[in-house]
Design a protein around this motif. Sequence first.
Motif, PDB file in Angstrom:
ATOM      1  N   SER A   1      -3.498  -5.926   7.184  1.00 21.87           N
ATOM      2  CA  SER A   1      -4.780  -5.216   7.125  1.00 21.87           C
ATOM      3  C   SER A   1      -4.949  -4.204   8.253  1.00 21.87           C
ATOM      4  O   SER A   1      -5.559  -3.147   8.048  1.00 21.87           O
TER       5      SER A   1
ATOM      6  N   GLN B   1       3.657   3.578   3.921  1.00 23.34           N
ATOM      7  CA  GLN B   1       3.829   2.347   3.134  1.00 23.34           C
ATOM      8  C   GLN B   1       3.712   1.147   4.056  1.00 23.34           C
ATOM      9  O   GLN B   1       4.322   1.100   5.122  1.00 23.34           O
TER      10      GLN B   1
ATOM     11  N   VAL C   1      -2.958  -1.064   7.260  1.00 23.45           N
ATOM     12  CA  VAL C   1      -3.673  -0.350   6.194  1.00 23.45           C
ATOM     13  C   VAL C   1      -4.879   0.378   6.776  1.00 23.45           C
ATOM     14  O   VAL C   1      -5.166   1.527   6.411  1.00 23.45           O
TER      15      VAL C   1
ATOM     16  N   GLU D   1      -4.828   5.771  -0.902  1.00 29.25           N
ATOM     17  CA  GLU D   1      -4.008   4.822  -1.652  1.00 29.25           C
ATOM     18  C   GLU D   1      -3.884   5.304  -3.100  1.00 29.25           C
ATOM     19  O   GLU D   1      -4.807   5.159  -3.897  1.00 29.25           O
TER      20      GLU D   1
ATOM     21  N   PHE E   1       0.852  -1.191   0.000  1.00 22.90           N
ATOM     22  CA  PHE E   1       0.000   0.000   0.000  1.00 22.90           C
ATOM     23  C   PHE E   1       0.889   1.243   0.000  1.00 22.90           C
ATOM     24  O   PHE E   1       1.818   1.354   0.814  1.00 22.90           O
TER      25      PHE E   1
ATOM     26  N   ILE F   1      -0.076  -4.789   1.838  1.00 15.44           N
ATOM     27  CA  ILE F   1      -1.527  -4.913   1.742  1.00 15.44           C
ATOM     28  C   ILE F   1      -2.029  -6.011   2.686  1.00 15.44           C
ATOM     29  O   ILE F   1      -3.122  -5.915   3.254  1.00 15.44           O
ATOM     30  N   SER F   2      -1.227  -7.057   2.864  1.00 14.27           N
ATOM     31  CA  SER F   2      -1.618  -8.166   3.737  1.00 14.27           C
ATOM     32  C   SER F   2      -1.696  -7.753   5.205  1.00 14.27           C
ATOM     33  O   SER F   2      -2.335  -8.438   6.005  1.00 14.27           O
TER      34      SER F   2
ATOM     35  N   CYS G   1      -0.107   0.913  -5.675  1.00 17.86           N
ATOM     36  CA  CYS G   1       0.405  -0.313  -5.061  1.00 17.86           C
ATOM     37  C   CYS G   1       1.732  -0.631  -5.731  1.00 17.86           C
ATOM     38  O   CYS G   1       1.935  -0.320  -6.918  1.00 17.86           O
TER      39      CYS G   1
END
Length: 242
Positions: free
Chosen positions: A218, A212, A221, A231, A99, A215-216, A234
Amino acid sequence: MDEETRFKVYKDWAERFDCDISSMAIPNVIVREHSKSLKGYNGIYCFFNGTTSIISSPTKYTSYIKRAISGRYPMETFDSNFLVKSIDIGKYKVIGPAFQGYIDMASFLEASSLEVVELVTSNQLSLLNDLRKSCSETEWEHSSIEINRQPILARISDERIVAAGSWRVEESGFLSVGILSHPDYRGEGHAKAVVSALTRKGLEDGFTMHYQTLISNSSSVAIAKSLGYEELACTLAIRILE
């Protein structure tokens, strides 16, 4: 987020890949040899902003990748399995997708006022060792904390640091925020409070802030988005190990 900030962000990415910023606004797949900023990286680095996919690679792989992307949509090419097959390598490590969030004062949503302090005394800084021991070395590296570099902001609870963070200055002049939280205190809002305080401090000093994370991750993010980080891209890195 205002258009000036958005332009600055994409201008920075365009310069990293040595491509024209206008090409990033249309559906497109761009393959580039590593520019100066990626020179020496033995791997493939990819960018996707929802419209354009940019793939940067060592010279010896570009022709293979160009053949593989023919007729493909941008989203299809932002895929580690697809890219690995296109160059037929054996050993590699995938980092991402990641991200890439950005924020300016217009979009900042400050968190509730949990107390956050700046670590300045030797006693305060010594508490960081306990936090560091509670986390992995990779987590520590991603926190952007360096003992001798200010600022380091933290949440202190039960006479221990439960979350701490700092930033690093990027070549673009943006400030990239890093955060580290104690495993026993996660999910209680401490990390969000520190990220919020770092964000406000940077924005008040006139900087664009960057966040930064994978993405995993969560929860990380979610912290960024809850504070107003948008965002804008990616990224995906495939490090070749052979």
